[in-house]
Design a protein around this motif. Structure first.
Motif, PDB file in Angstrom:
ATOM      1  N   SER A 202      -2.548   6.000   5.898  1.00  0.00           N
ATOM      2  CA  SER A 202      -2.271   6.754   7.346  1.00  0.00           C
ATOM      3  C   SER A 202      -3.035   6.594   8.221  1.00  0.00           C
ATOM      4  N   MET A 203      -4.510   6.374   7.816  1.00  0.00           N
ATOM      5  CA  MET A 203      -5.405   6.041   8.755  1.00  0.00           C
ATOM      6  C   MET A 203      -5.453   4.575   9.199  1.00  0.00           C
ATOM      7  N   ILE A 204      -5.023   3.624   8.441  1.00  0.00           N
ATOM      8  CA  ILE A 204      -4.866   2.392   8.748  1.00  0.00           C
ATOM      9  C   ILE A 204      -3.490   2.224   9.671  1.00  0.00           C
ATOM     10  N   LEU A 205      -2.535   2.896   9.468  1.00  0.00           N
ATOM     11  CA  LEU A 205      -1.399   3.030  10.367  1.00  0.00           C
ATOM     12  C   LEU A 205      -1.586   3.517  11.846  1.00  0.00           C
TER      13      LEU A 205
ATOM     14  N   TRP B  91      10.901   4.878  11.632  1.00  0.00           N
ATOM     15  CA  TRP B  91      10.121   4.463  10.441  1.00  0.00           C
ATOM     16  C   TRP B  91       8.662   5.108  10.149  1.00  0.00           C
ATOM     17  N   LEU B  92       8.228   5.459  11.411  1.00  0.00           N
ATOM     18  CA  LEU B  92       6.556   5.867  11.061  1.00  0.00           C
ATOM     19  C   LEU B  92       6.590   7.199  10.530  1.00  0.00           C
ATOM     20  N   PRO B  93       7.247   8.459  10.765  1.00  0.00           N
ATOM     21  CA  PRO B  93       7.068   9.585  10.288  1.00  0.00           C
ATOM     22  C   PRO B  93       7.422   9.494   8.551  1.00  0.00           C
ATOM     23  N   ASP B  94       8.316   8.578   8.397  1.00  0.00           N
ATOM     24  CA  ASP B  94       8.529   8.449   6.669  1.00  0.00           C
ATOM     25  C   ASP B  94       7.272   7.891   6.244  1.00  0.00           C
ATOM     26  N   ALA B  95       6.885   6.651   6.815  1.00  0.00           N
ATOM     27  CA  ALA B  95       5.627   5.578   6.165  1.00  0.00           C
ATOM     28  C   ALA B  95       4.689   6.718   6.320  1.00  0.00           C
ATOM     29  N   HIS B  96       4.157   7.554   7.423  1.00  0.00           N
ATOM     30  CA  HIS B  96       3.037   8.327   7.501  1.00  0.00           C
ATOM     31  C   HIS B  96       2.920   9.274   6.208  1.00  0.00           C
ATOM     32  N   VAL B  97       4.236  10.125   5.985  1.00  0.00           N
ATOM     33  CA  VAL B  97       4.135  10.888   5.178  1.00  0.00           C
ATOM     34  C   VAL B  97       3.886  10.350   3.763  1.00  0.00           C
ATOM     35  N   GLU B  98       4.448   9.319   3.401  1.00  0.00           N
ATOM     36  CA  GLU B  98       4.674   8.635   1.813  1.00  0.00           C
ATOM     37  C   GLU B  98       3.361   7.881   1.703  1.00  0.00           C
ATOM     38  N   ALA B  99       2.705   7.380   2.694  1.00  0.00           N
ATOM     39  CA  ALA B  99       1.662   6.422   2.739  1.00  0.00           C
ATOM     40  C   ALA B  99       0.548   7.156   2.048  1.00  0.00           C
ATOM     41  N   PRO B 100      -0.550   6.591   1.285  1.00  0.00           N
ATOM     42  CA  PRO B 100      -1.610   7.373   0.787  1.00  0.00           C
ATOM     43  C   PRO B 100      -2.534   7.492   2.149  1.00  0.00           C
ATOM     44  N   THR B 101      -3.380   8.537   1.994  1.00  0.00           N
ATOM     45  CA  THR B 101      -4.234   8.872   3.294  1.00  0.00           C
ATOM     46  C   THR B 101      -4.682   7.882   4.003  1.00  0.00           C
TER      47      THR B 101
ATOM     48  N   ILE C 225       0.788  -1.266  -0.165  1.00  0.00           N
ATOM     49  CA  ILE C 225       0.013   0.157   0.028  1.00  0.00           C
ATOM     50  C   ILE C 225       0.959   1.307   0.039  1.00  0.00           C
ATOM     51  N   ILE C 226       2.078   1.390   0.835  1.00  0.00           N
ATOM     52  CA  ILE C 226       2.963   2.446   0.938  1.00  0.00           C
ATOM     53  C   ILE C 226       3.613   2.443  -0.630  1.00  0.00           C
ATOM     54  N   GLY C 227       3.951   1.334  -0.838  1.00  0.00           N
ATOM     55  CA  GLY C 227       5.110   1.278  -1.794  1.00  0.00           C
ATOM     56  C   GLY C 227       4.632   1.570  -3.414  1.00  0.00           C
ATOM     57  N   ILE C 228       3.068   1.240  -3.446  1.00  0.00           N
ATOM     58  CA  ILE C 228       2.431   1.542  -4.758  1.00  0.00           C
ATOM     59  C   ILE C 228       1.671   2.754  -4.823  1.00  0.00           C
ATOM     60  N   TRP C 229       0.884   3.186  -3.726  1.00  0.00           N
ATOM     61  CA  TRP C 229       0.091   4.131  -3.793  1.00  0.00           C
ATOM     62  C   TRP C 229       0.736   5.421  -2.947  1.00  0.00           C
ATOM     63  N   GLY C 230       2.046   5.334  -2.527  1.00  0.00           N
ATOM     64  CA  GLY C 230       2.340   6.294  -1.424  1.00  0.00           C
ATOM     65  C   GLY C 230       2.932   7.478  -2.513  1.00  0.00           C
ATOM     66  N   GLY C 231       3.723   8.365  -1.746  1.00  0.00           N
ATOM     67  CA  GLY C 231       4.077   9.528  -2.675  1.00  0.00           C
ATOM     68  C   GLY C 231       5.485   9.357  -3.115  1.00  0.00           C
ATOM     69  N   LYS C 232       6.146  10.312  -3.542  1.00  0.00           N
ATOM     70  CA  LYS C 232       7.445  10.397  -4.411  1.00  0.00           C
ATOM     71  C   LYS C 232       8.395   9.441  -3.754  1.00  0.00           C
ATOM     72  N   ASN C 233       8.645   9.621  -2.539  1.00  0.00           N
ATOM     73  CA  ASN C 233       9.865   8.828  -1.742  1.00  0.00           C
ATOM     74  C   ASN C 233       9.121   7.460  -1.297  1.00  0.00           C
ATOM     75  N   ARG C 234       8.268   6.853  -1.795  1.00  0.00           N
ATOM     76  CA  ARG C 234       7.415   5.684  -1.242  1.00  0.00           C
ATOM     77  C   ARG C 234       8.134   4.506  -1.266  1.00  0.00           C
ATOM     78  N   ILE C 235       9.147   4.410  -2.250  1.00  0.00           N
ATOM     79  CA  ILE C 235       9.935   3.086  -2.215  1.00  0.00           C
ATOM     80  C   ILE C 235      10.916   3.040  -1.108  1.00  0.00           C
ATOM     81  N   PHE C 236      11.512   4.017  -0.544  1.00  0.00           N
ATOM     82  CA  PHE C 236      12.515   4.189   0.536  1.00  0.00           C
ATOM     83  C   PHE C 236      11.704   4.071   1.727  1.00  0.00           C
ATOM     84  N   SER C 237      10.543   4.687   2.016  1.00  0.00           N
ATOM     85  CA  SER C 237       9.707   4.521   2.896  1.00  0.00           C
ATOM     86  C   SER C 237       9.240   3.193   3.396  1.00  0.00           C
ATOM     87  N   SER C 238       8.702   2.446   2.111  1.00  0.00           N
ATOM     88  CA  SER C 238       8.164   1.226   2.265  1.00  0.00           C
ATOM     89  C   SER C 238       9.181   0.135   2.468  1.00  0.00           C
TER      90      SER C 238
END
Length: 327
Positions: free
Chosen positions: A246-249, A233-243, A154-167
């Motif tokens: 973030s709700m699920i996290l 890990w959480l701030p990066d995951a929260h920022v890059e995850a789709p909304t 979910i983070i790696g596919i539908w996340g923001g521009k740095n989603r790969i690093f964060s996931s």
């Protein structure tokens, strides 16, 4: 009184929904619409089942209820063992309430790969509910660590521009902790000849062994919570995850670590929990103060929520390890 295996049903229904989502064919516009409706209705069915469990739950009983058990490996009593108490029931209701809201919001936010998104989310719901229903420590471990896979996607596919690093950061952090949890489980099973959580609650482990087992589990649970200083890990995951991610996290997945402390660390390893309680209280106090100050400095609302979540979970872990009813 319904005697149907409600706990198995609440886990299987989202998985059936995921399989149907995989099989739906047609033109892209219709398929996308059908997938969203399937996800919403599946999650609503799960919500209804959880409400039935609530209505049939005996609030005056301290025992596990809705027990389901089928032995898989008799030597160590490894079994498909499900049950709920009042603590896990709260988390089940939280999960089944949040997922329909997420699927409703996904109509606005998820614009591509709808099929894959629906499958990942339904699998995530099933695995999360599995954690809260498990009464076998091996089964608990499987559900507990399998959560990584759909959340990683979910983070790696539908996340923001740095989603790969964060996931990958999210995945590797939590995977590292899980190794020590697995080692602890193997030792517990070898020593007690059982993996049943209710039986382990009544088994006495040597205090020295308890401390090592507790610390092995602590690393996995603390990363999941996440506790300071395992929270990075959480701030990066929260920022890059789709909304929705973030709700699920914030809404469910952070609570899984706290639930693990309540379900496993405190009842199975009570003396070690008391021994390390001041250590946990210290980390919790630092988390509350430090991450709250850091949250004040944020301009990104997702990062603000991430740091404030760490502070909130600091209150939770402090309450748990106060080893008191008030806590």
């Amino acid at each position: 009184m319904i005697t149907f295996p409600l706990l198995s049903t609440i886990i299987i229904v989202p998985l059936i929904g995921a399989i149907i989502a995989f099989l739906i064919k047609g033109d892209e516009a219709n398929v996308s619409k059908n997938l969203r409706e399937l996800a919403i209705w599946t999650s609503l069915v799960v919500l209804v089942i959880s409400i039935i469990i609530l209505l049939q739950f005996d609030l005056n009983s301290q025992n596990f209820q809705f027990i389901e058990k089928k032995t898989i490996l008799s030597k160590f009593d490894i079994s498909y063992h499900l049950g709920v108490d009042s603590v896990s029931l709260i988390f089940i209701l939280l999960t089944t309430t949040l997922f329909p809201i997420c699927f409703l919001y996904s109509k606005l936010s998820i614009k591509f790969r709808t099929r894959e998104f629906v499958i990942a989310m339904l699998a995530l719901e099933a695995l999360t509910l599995g954690v809260f229903c498990s009464l076998d420590i091996v089964l608990f471990y499987i559900f507990f660590e399998s959560l990584l896979i759909p959340m990683f996607l979910i983070i790696g596919i539908w996340g923001g521009k740095n989603r790969i690093f964060s996931s990958f950061k999210f995945f590797l952090y939590t995977l590292a902790g899980s190794v020590f949890f697995l080692i602890s489980i193997i030792f517990m099973a070898y020593t007690s000849n059982t993996t049943s959580i209710p039986q382990l609650d009544n088994y006495y482990f040597d205090v020295y062994l308890q401390k090592w087992l507790w610390f092995g589990m602590f690393l996995s649970f603390a990363i999941k919570v996440p506790m300071w200083p395992f929270h990075t890990w959480l701030p990066d995951a929260h920022v890059e995850a789709p909304t929705i991610g973030s709700m699920i996290l914030a809404g469910v997945l952070l609570k899984v670590g706290a639930f693990a402390f309540l379900r496993i660390s405190l009842p199975i390893l009570p003396e070690a929990s008391i021994y390390f309680s001041s250590f946990i209280m210290t980390l919790s106090a630092i988390a509350v103060v430090y991450t709250s100050i850091v949250a004040f400095a944020q301009t990104d609302i997702k990062k603000l929520i991430a740091y404030s979540s760490v502070a909130h979970m600091g209150y939770v872990t402090a309450g748990i390890f106060s080893i008191s009813k008030i806590g």
